[in-house]
Design an enzyme around this catalytic site. Structure first.
Site, PDB file in Angstrom:
ATOM      1  N   THR A   1      -7.566 -47.828  20.687  1.00 25.63           N
ATOM      2  CA  THR A   1      -6.442 -48.761  20.714  1.00 25.63           C
ATOM      3  C   THR A   1      -5.097 -48.043  20.689  1.00 25.63           C
ATOM      4  OG1 THR A   1      -5.345 -50.466  19.403  1.00 25.63           O
ATOM      5  CG2 THR A   1      -6.706 -48.927  18.179  1.00 25.63           C
ATOM      6  N   ASP A   2      -4.082 -48.711  21.218  1.00 21.70           N
ATOM      7  CA  ASP A   2      -2.725 -48.154  21.137  1.00 21.70           C
ATOM      8  C   ASP A   2      -2.178 -48.206  19.708  1.00 21.70           C
ATOM      9  OD1 ASP A   2      -2.293 -50.921  20.930  1.00 21.70           O
ATOM     10  OD2 ASP A   2      -0.875 -51.033  22.594  1.00 21.70           O
ATOM     11  N   GLU A   3      -2.839 -48.983  18.816  1.00 23.22           N
ATOM     12  CA  GLU A   3      -2.316 -49.126  17.451  1.00 23.22           C
ATOM     13  C   GLU A   3      -2.354 -47.810  16.678  1.00 23.22           C
ATOM     14  OE1 GLU A   3      -3.387 -52.473  15.135  1.00 23.22           O
ATOM     15  OE2 GLU A   3      -3.424 -53.819  16.842  1.00 23.22           O
TER      16      GLU A   3
ATOM     17  N   LYS B   1      -9.574 -46.609  13.334  1.00 25.64           N
ATOM     18  CA  LYS B   1      -9.719 -46.252  14.758  1.00 25.64           C
ATOM     19  C   LYS B   1      -9.180 -44.835  14.985  1.00 25.64           C
ATOM     20  CE  LYS B   1     -11.038 -48.466  17.757  1.00 25.64           C
ATOM     21  NZ  LYS B   1     -12.424 -48.641  18.290  1.00 25.64           N
TER      22      LYS B   1
ATOM     23  N   TYR C   1      -7.178 -51.094   9.834  1.00 24.21           N
ATOM     24  CA  TYR C   1      -7.861 -51.086  11.141  1.00 24.21           C
ATOM     25  C   TYR C   1      -7.439 -49.888  11.981  1.00 24.21           C
ATOM     26  CZ  TYR C   1      -8.447 -52.100  16.111  1.00 24.21           C
ATOM     27  OH  TYR C   1      -8.736 -51.996  17.455  1.00 24.21           O
TER      28      TYR C   1
END
Ligand code: NAD
Ligand code: DAU
Length: 368
Positions: free
Chosen positions: A134-136, A164, A160
């Site tokens: 993810t870009d997060e 990741k 989260y």
């Protein structure tokens, strides 16, 4: 491209995994797919209904079961893993982080260990571990910051995204230390069919139909780069088939929007659907649109998400130049398809939301 190979897709009963399986079945003739999924609340066997049964095999199991994964790789002569399985909802990671460390960190490490032991034993086999992230992991951007390139420092802000980020680092480490052939894709916010109605777009859609409040966190000006799931699946396929080993590719929708604009477009789309189809007022009598009133009236500003990232945006240049990736959907075309899908698949979202699907799992697979 035609192939006789079998690939393993983890999390294939979830939102993106199920769309990816449909994409591969449609675009790679002959490819067989073994699906490993634990069927958490977010996993739904019905997401695979209609897929060619001769080309898929569903295994109800956990990615943390390293021995099971090793057995699947050996028994099916699998040399490709596409890894989607994860706990994926930021709000749930705030109320209960442990499940995120279990699935995303321990689970990813379990897969890497299995791949290493089966693929790298002896003289080694040609193989690929495609990790979906993810870009997060890159943190939050200011309003004028350049978008996330693959070289952007990792600054995860939620349990989260931290889990990741840890999984991304493990994938990288298994490449550098053990020479496992890996690629990683980091993408922006997906939307489209089969997305569990806890994420912004399907939640707002379903709440408009039920006449329930549309909860906007904070001031509604947080920005995300919205990516139709079909475009994401094409991007993952390109990384799998053309990506250079050890590389990371960021995949976005070239479509930055504040949340409030997303909600405005959803409410307008539902209002328009009711205006052109009178049967909707009968099916959804609690929607304001059934009385000719705007769904926008349901908007309710609520307390902000703790640690809420302000802005995500993807720099698409590496995926464009190396993979030839570009999104095909505009937000308008993607949202129109998504609204139509949720209106046409009421039984799907009612079942996943009211828990009857859980009962189906317990009847068919036994309680977990
Ligand atoms: P999802 O929550 O819809 O589905 C996750 C799937 O993984 C479910 O089918 C679940 O049953 C399965 N799963 C969870 N834990 C498991 C375990 N221990 N063993 C086996 N299966 C398990 O998620 P999604 O939105 O489809 O996301 C898929 C992947 O893409 C995730 O890795 C997520 O981090 C990443 N991602 C998602 C988005 C997005 O917008 N949805 C954006 C960027 C990246
Ligand atoms: O950026 C990629 C990420 O996108 C993925 O890695 C995650 O798996 C996925 O869940 C998604 O994370 P977000 O937190 O951005 O998605 P979510 O749909 O939960 O929220 C989108 C935005 O909308 C965010 O700014 C929070 C806001 N929001 C969300 C919900 C559910 C609201 O304002 N109200 C809501 O009820």
């Amino acid at each position: 491209m035609s192939t006789e190979r079998t690939i393993l897709v983890t999390g294939g009963a979830g939102f993106i995994g199920a769309n990816f399986i449909r994409h591969r079945l449609a675009t790679v003739p002959g490819e067989r797919i073994v699906i490993l999924d634990a069927l958490t609340y977010a996993g739904n066997r019905a997401n695979l209904d209609g897929c060619d049964a001769a080309r898929i095999e569903f295994i109800h199991g956990d990615i943390r079961d390293t021995a099971l994964v090793e057995m699947l790789l050996r028994d099916h002569r699998i040399a490709t893993i596409v890894h989607f399985a994860a706990e994926s909802h930021v709000d749930r990671s705030i109320t209960g982080p442990d499940a995120f460390l279990d699935a995303n960190v321990i689970g990813t490490h379990s897969l890497l260990k299995a791949a290493r032991s089966v693929w790298l034993a002896g003289s080694g086999l040609p193989h690929r571990f495609q990790h979906v992230s993810t870009d997060e992991v890159y943190g939050s951007l200011g309003p004028t910051d350049p978008p996330f390139a693959e070289s952007h420092p990792y600054q995860p802000n939620s349990p989260y995204s931290a889990s990741k980020a840890a999984s991304d680092h493990l994938v990288r480490a298994y490449h550098h230390t053990f020479h496992l052939d890996v690629t990683t894709t980091n993408c922006s916010n997906n939307y489209g069919p089969y997305q569990f109605p806890e994420k912004l777009i399907p939640l707002m859609l379903v709440n408009c139909l039920h006449g329930k409040p549309l909860p906007i966190y904070g001031d509604g000006m947080n920005v995300r780069d919205w990516l139709h799931v079909d475009d994401h699946c094409r991007g993952v396929s390109l990384a799998l088939d053309k990506g250079r080993v050890g590389e990371v590719y960021n995949i976005g929708g070239e479509n930055e929007r504040p949340n409030i604009e997303i909600v405005q477009k959803i409410t307008a789309a539902i209002d328009a659907a009711f205006a052109s189809d009178t049967t909707l007022a009968v099916r959804f009598p609690n929607s304001p649109a059934s009385q000719g009133k705007p769904c926008w009236s349901l908007v309710t500003y609520v307390k902000d998400r703790p640690g809420h990232d302000r802005r995500y945006a993807i720099d698409p240049r590496k995926a464009q130049s190396e993979l030839g990736y570009r999104p095909h959907e505009t937000f308008e075309s993607g949202l129109a398809k998504t609204v139509a899908w949720y209106l046409a698949n009421e039984s799907w979202w009612r079942a996943v939301m009211d828990g009857s699907y859980r009962n189906w799992i317990e009847t068919n697979y036994g309680a977990r």
